[in-house]
Design a protein around this motif. Structure first.
Motif, short mmCIF file in Angstrom:
data_model
loop_
_atom_site.label_atom_id
_atom_site.label_comp_id
_atom_site.label_asym_id
_atom_site.label_seq_id
_atom_site.Cartn_x
_atom_site.Cartn_y
_atom_site.Cartn_z
N ALA A 255 -47.18 19.19 -26.24
CA ALA A 255 -47.60 20.51 -26.71
C ALA A 255 -46.74 21.61 -26.11
O ALA A 255 -46.46 22.62 -26.77
CB ALA A 255 -49.06 20.73 -26.35
N ASP A 256 -46.29 21.42 -24.88
CA ASP A 256 -45.46 22.43 -24.22
C ASP A 256 -44.02 22.43 -24.73
O ASP A 256 -43.42 23.51 -24.90
CB ASP A 256 -45.43 22.18 -22.70
CG ASP A 256 -46.77 22.46 -22.04
OD1 ASP A 256 -47.60 23.16 -22.66
OD2 ASP A 256 -47.00 21.97 -20.92
N ILE A 257 -43.47 21.25 -24.98
CA ILE A 257 -42.03 21.15 -25.24
C ILE A 257 -41.70 20.88 -26.70
O ILE A 257 -40.71 21.38 -27.23
CB ILE A 257 -41.42 20.05 -24.34
CG1 ILE A 257 -41.59 20.47 -22.87
CG2 ILE A 257 -39.95 19.81 -24.67
CD1 ILE A 257 -41.12 19.44 -21.87
N HIS A 258 -42.52 20.10 -27.38
CA HIS A 258 -42.32 19.82 -28.81
C HIS A 258 -43.59 20.14 -29.58
O HIS A 258 -44.29 19.25 -30.07
CB HIS A 258 -41.94 18.35 -29.02
CG HIS A 258 -40.62 17.96 -28.47
ND1 HIS A 258 -39.43 18.54 -28.88
CD2 HIS A 258 -40.28 17.05 -27.52
CE1 HIS A 258 -38.42 18.00 -28.21
NE2 HIS A 258 -38.92 17.10 -27.37
N PRO A 259 -43.94 21.43 -29.68
CA PRO A 259 -45.22 21.81 -30.31
C PRO A 259 -45.33 21.36 -31.76
O PRO A 259 -46.44 21.13 -32.24
CB PRO A 259 -45.23 23.33 -30.18
CG PRO A 259 -43.81 23.73 -29.94
CD PRO A 259 -43.19 22.61 -29.20
N GLU A 260 -44.19 21.22 -32.46
CA GLU A 260 -44.25 20.82 -33.86
C GLU A 260 -44.71 19.36 -33.99
O GLU A 260 -45.49 19.02 -34.89
CB GLU A 260 -42.89 21.01 -34.55
CG GLU A 260 -41.76 20.09 -34.11
CD GLU A 260 -41.21 20.35 -32.71
OE1 GLU A 260 -40.43 19.51 -32.23
OE2 GLU A 260 -41.56 21.40 -32.12
N ILE A 261 -44.26 18.49 -33.08
CA ILE A 261 -44.71 17.09 -33.10
C ILE A 261 -46.18 17.02 -32.69
O ILE A 261 -46.98 16.30 -33.30
CB ILE A 261 -43.85 16.22 -32.16
CG1 ILE A 261 -42.39 16.25 -32.58
CG2 ILE A 261 -44.36 14.78 -32.16
CD1 ILE A 261 -41.47 15.48 -31.65
N PHE A 262 -46.53 17.80 -31.67
CA PHE A 262 -47.93 17.80 -31.22
C PHE A 262 -48.85 18.31 -32.31
O PHE A 262 -49.93 17.74 -32.54
CB PHE A 262 -48.11 18.66 -29.98
CG PHE A 262 -49.56 18.84 -29.62
CD1 PHE A 262 -50.27 17.81 -29.02
CD2 PHE A 262 -50.24 20.02 -29.94
CE1 PHE A 262 -51.63 17.95 -28.74
CE2 PHE A 262 -51.59 20.17 -29.66
CZ PHE A 262 -52.28 19.13 -29.05
N SER A 263 -48.44 19.36 -33.02
CA SER A 263 -49.28 19.95 -34.08
C SER A 263 -49.57 18.92 -35.17
O SER A 263 -50.71 18.83 -35.67
CB SER A 263 -48.57 21.16 -34.68
OG SER A 263 -49.36 21.73 -35.71
N ASP A 264 -48.57 18.13 -35.53
CA ASP A 264 -48.77 17.10 -36.55
C ASP A 264 -49.76 16.03 -36.04
O ASP A 264 -50.64 15.58 -36.79
CB ASP A 264 -47.42 16.45 -36.89
CG ASP A 264 -47.56 15.40 -37.98
OD1 ASP A 264 -48.08 15.72 -39.05
OD2 ASP A 264 -47.15 14.24 -37.73
N TRP A 265 -49.61 15.65 -34.80
CA TRP A 265 -50.50 14.66 -34.17
C TRP A 265 -51.94 15.20 -34.15
O TRP A 265 -52.90 14.49 -34.47
CB TRP A 265 -50.00 14.38 -32.77
CG TRP A 265 -50.71 13.29 -32.01
CD1 TRP A 265 -51.60 12.37 -32.48
CD2 TRP A 265 -50.56 13.01 -30.61
NE1 TRP A 265 -52.02 11.53 -31.48
CE2 TRP A 265 -51.39 11.90 -30.31
CE3 TRP A 265 -49.81 13.58 -29.59
CZ2 TRP A 265 -51.50 11.37 -29.03
CZ3 TRP A 265 -49.90 13.04 -28.31
CH2 TRP A 265 -50.73 11.95 -28.04
N TYR A 266 -52.06 16.48 -33.79
CA TYR A 266 -53.37 17.13 -33.72
C TYR A 266 -54.05 17.15 -35.08
O TYR A 266 -55.24 16.84 -35.21
CB TYR A 266 -53.19 18.55 -33.18
CG TYR A 266 -54.47 19.32 -32.93
CD1 TYR A 266 -55.09 19.30 -31.69
CD2 TYR A 266 -55.05 20.09 -33.95
CE1 TYR A 266 -56.26 20.02 -31.45
CE2 TYR A 266 -56.22 20.81 -33.72
CZ TYR A 266 -56.82 20.76 -32.47
OH TYR A 266 -57.97 21.47 -32.24
#
Length: 360
Positions: A255-266
């Motif tokens: 979430a801190d470094i690759h928010p776009e990947i985290f957002s998809d996971w979320y």
């Protein structure tokens, strides 16, 4: 990975929580998991689902005796087992002496599970061709209909279990009793931390006398104070397991470094949780409700439903058994990996210090 690999994996560490489920296919399913992990060095056999929890509350001796007669049809074997467990045991300054009703209840709770354990240990020896391995019995969890605090392992119960393992000559090295530790929360049993400390100290000492090491599962969510109690009470002689926290830590760094990947996971996790809720899962319904009431709408790795259901997205497979999302979780920058490694190091060192270095 071992289950879907077309090759035998030639090494592995912990074949964790190989569950023995209820029903005729329970043991056969566990054997398939053992086949896949035959080169591993540690096997956790979780029999929590098949223990007879109600047996400990039987008050009628006739009912209890009938259960034991059905479980152990041989009169001579029953006689020998009761004689064995009636013998007085002294550990430290504490004297333990089981009466027939106590023996009856505990046999009723554990007999069937230990029969399965015996069968699985024989199977592990066969597939490993006699190569040694550590084997753990896990009784620390409980089915949904049974309360965690109603099944905390007493000192007497642990002693009985160790004695029965000894009588059967089972090659068990580790035991995971129910200390009252739960996932996703710090210790909250009404007996308090003082009683937890006494219980851990007593049971670790008892286990040591019998040659077992005790395990604490689900230690991820315990506070530093509680971890230090486990450390001081056990004098560091405990196998303290953490696992979910490492994925949760991964989510925070992502979430801190690759928010776009985290957002998809979320988003995927939210949709998956919604589907579970729509099928009637009360846990999923409450997880989403909790998110609406107590948590902000800004995606966060700390949101309750994400903590509980994000694992499903990582583990999703296609019809061929291949992971659907796994590759993108490895497609990260060197900066991310270095930061993740640093935080994992700090987390592990902190836990190790609490468990192995803390002096009360």
């Amino acid at each position: 990975n071992a289950l879907i690999s077309e090759y035998d994996l030639k090494y592995g560490a912990d074949a964790d929580h190989l569950q023995v489920k209820r029903g005729s296919e329970g043991v056969e399913r566990t054997k398939k998991l053992i086949d896949a992990a035959k080169y591993y060095s540690f096997y956790t056999l979780d029999v929590s689902d098949i223990l007879n929890y109600a047996a400990l509350w039987i008050t009628d001796s006739a009912t209890c005796e009938k259960i034991i007669q059905e479980l152990i049809p041989s009169p001579s074997l029953r006689k020998d087992i009761f004689f064995y467990h009636r013998q007085k045991k002294t550990i430290g300054k504490q004297v333990y002496e089981f009466d027939d009703m106590q023996i009856c209840r505990l046999l009723a709770k554990y007999w069937e599970a230990l029969n399965y354990i015996e069968e699985l240990i024989t199977y592990i020896k066969q597939v490993r061709k006699g190569s040694p391995a550590d084997i753990e019995i896990s009784i620390d969890e409980n089915p949904p209909e049974v309360g965690t605090f109603d099944t905390i392992t007493s000192n007497a119960e642990l002693l009985f279990l160790m004695e029965e393992i000894k009588r059967r000559k089972l090659a068990i090295t580790h035991l995971a009793p129910n200390f009252g530790v739960e996932k996703c929360t710090d210790y909250r049993c009404p007996d308090g931390l003082e009683m937890l400390e006494r219980r851990v100290a007593t049971q670790v000492n008892m286990a040591g006398k019998y040659g077992f090491m005790l395990d604490c599962h689900s230690g991820d969510d315990l506070s530093k104070t509680t971890r230090r109690i486990f450390g001081s009470a056990s004098r560091g002689m405990i196998n303290f397991k953490v696992s979910p926290s490492l994925q949760q830590l991964y989510g925070k760094v992502l979430a801190d470094i690759h928010p776009e990947i985290f957002s998809d996971w979320y988003k995927q996790t939210y949709e998956y949780t919604k589907k579970c809720a729509e099928t009637g899962s009360s846990f999923a319904i409450n997880a989403l409700k909790y998110n609406q009431i107590y948590e902000s709408k800004t995606p966060s790795p700390d949101h309750f439903f994400f903590l509980e259901y994000s694992f499903a997205i990582v583990g999703m497979r296609d019809e061929k058994g291949q992971f659907i999302n796994r590759a993108k979780f490895y497609d990260v920058s060197d900066f991310f990996q270095n930061e993740l490694n640093s935080r994992i190091d700090s987390f592990i060192y902190e836990i190790a210090d609490d468990i192995f270095s803390y002096k009360k």
